[in-house]
Design a protein around this motif. Structure first.
Motif, short mmCIF file in Angstrom:
data_model
loop_
_atom_site.label_atom_id
_atom_site.label_comp_id
_atom_site.label_asym_id
_atom_site.label_seq_id
_atom_site.Cartn_x
_atom_site.Cartn_y
_atom_site.Cartn_z
N ARG A 72 0.88 -1.17 0.00
CA ARG A 72 0.00 0.00 0.00
C ARG A 72 0.92 1.21 0.00
N TRP A 73 0.41 2.35 -0.43
CA TRP A 73 1.30 3.49 -0.60
C TRP A 73 0.57 4.80 -0.41
N GLY A 74 1.36 5.85 -0.22
CA GLY A 74 0.83 7.19 -0.13
C GLY A 74 1.83 8.15 -0.73
N SER A 75 1.38 9.36 -1.08
CA SER A 75 2.28 10.32 -1.72
C SER A 75 1.87 11.74 -1.38
N ALA A 76 2.83 12.65 -1.50
CA ALA A 76 2.55 14.07 -1.32
C ALA A 76 3.63 14.87 -2.04
N VAL A 116 7.07 9.67 -1.70
CA VAL A 116 6.22 8.50 -1.89
C VAL A 116 6.61 7.49 -0.81
N ASP A 175 -0.96 5.52 8.34
CA ASP A 175 -0.98 4.99 6.97
C ASP A 175 -0.03 5.82 6.10
N ALA A 213 3.37 10.50 4.39
CA ALA A 213 3.87 11.31 3.28
C ALA A 213 3.52 12.79 3.49
N ALA A 214 2.28 13.04 3.88
CA ALA A 214 1.83 14.42 4.11
C ALA A 214 2.61 15.06 5.26
N ASP A 246 -0.25 7.54 3.38
CA ASP A 246 -0.66 8.88 2.94
C ASP A 246 -0.41 9.92 4.03
N ARG A 247 -0.74 9.54 5.27
CA ARG A 247 -0.55 10.43 6.42
C ARG A 247 0.95 10.73 6.62
#
Ligand code: MN
Length: 246
Positions: free
Chosen positions: A5-9, A239, A215, A220-221, A217-218
């Motif tokens: 799973r992944w997140g980005s900002a 990322v 998570d 990364a932000a 996304d959190r």
């Protein structure tokens, strides 16, 4: 197959008007590209590079087949050709190029693994069972001085040669990337970032943000926010990729 799973900002930062960083995240392919070159040429180069990996990601998803390490090499070669061709089209784009750091889920001799690849000074870090390390090696003149023992790693960012790259996509006929095949473990967390993050934050700050039980996304932000608060002198792109239990 390896589940992630992944997140980005991304953020232009507090000084620059344009954001010349680009990224792709999804379908098992993750890349961050930090473009360079005047007159908006940097964002042309980073976009061309990321487009190539987005195309590979969508072809992989549609085909349903596993990605082989060679496909990454070919994508890098195509991206390099596209940047060189675009640079030759106009005087304003001469010398444009981009860093590229990436992580891809691949199948190597029937086994699911991760392939990391790098050109330039964007970075790949990993947190594994509490240990934190930078997996990529910067291709910069400052890094060469560190390896020669002339300056310490901590002095690198303050050095006038810190952002002079020794390798980049679009510079020369063939991309000279470094590659690493990695065996993933559930719970591993990877970070891909442009230098706008690593110049503002210490390894300790990055480590602390990465081990937060949040998570991707959190995380990364939060990392981007920390770099903005630290001055945001450059574009910042992050990322975060988590390896899930199989
Ligand atoms: Mn940068």
């Amino acid at each position: 197959m390896i589940a992630v799973r992944w997140g980005s900002a991304t953020h232009p930062g507090m000084v620059r008007h344009a954001n010349e960083d680009r990224f792709h995240a999804g379908s098992g392919i993750f890349v961050v590209a930090d473009g360079m070159g005047g007159h908006a040429a940097g964002e042309v180069a980073s976009q061309l590079a990321v487009d190539e990996f987005a195309r590979l990601a969508s072809a992989t998803t549609n085909g349903g087949a596993a990605l082989h390490p060679g496909a990454i090499r070919h994508a890098l070669a195509r991206a390099n050709d596209a940047i060189v061709a675009a640079a030759n089209e106009s005087e304003a784009r001469r010398g444009m190029g981009t860093t590229l750091v990436g992580l891809a889920v691949v199948e190597d001799v029937g086994r699911g693994r991760l392939l990391a690849f790098n050109l330039g000074d964007s970075r790949l870090y990993r947190v594994q069972a509490g240990s934190f390390e930078q997996l990529s090696v910067d291709h910069s003149q400052a890094q060469e001085l560190v390896e020669a023992g002339v300056i310490t790693a901590a002095e690198r960012h303050a050095h006038p040669l810190s952002n002079v790259l020794t390798r980049a996509l679009g510079h020369g006929p063939y991309p000279r990337a470094d590659y690493w095949l990695i065996d993933p473990h559930p719970g591993d967390r990877f970070l891909l970032c442009s230098d706008g993050l690593s110049v503002e934050l210490t390894d300790g700050q990055i480590h602390l943000a990465l081990i937060a039980p949040a998570d991707p996304d959190r995380v990364a932000a939060d990392l981007v926010q920390l770099a903005v608060e630290a001055g945001g002198r450059d574009n910042i792109t992050v990322v975060v990729v988590d390896v899930l239990p199989g």
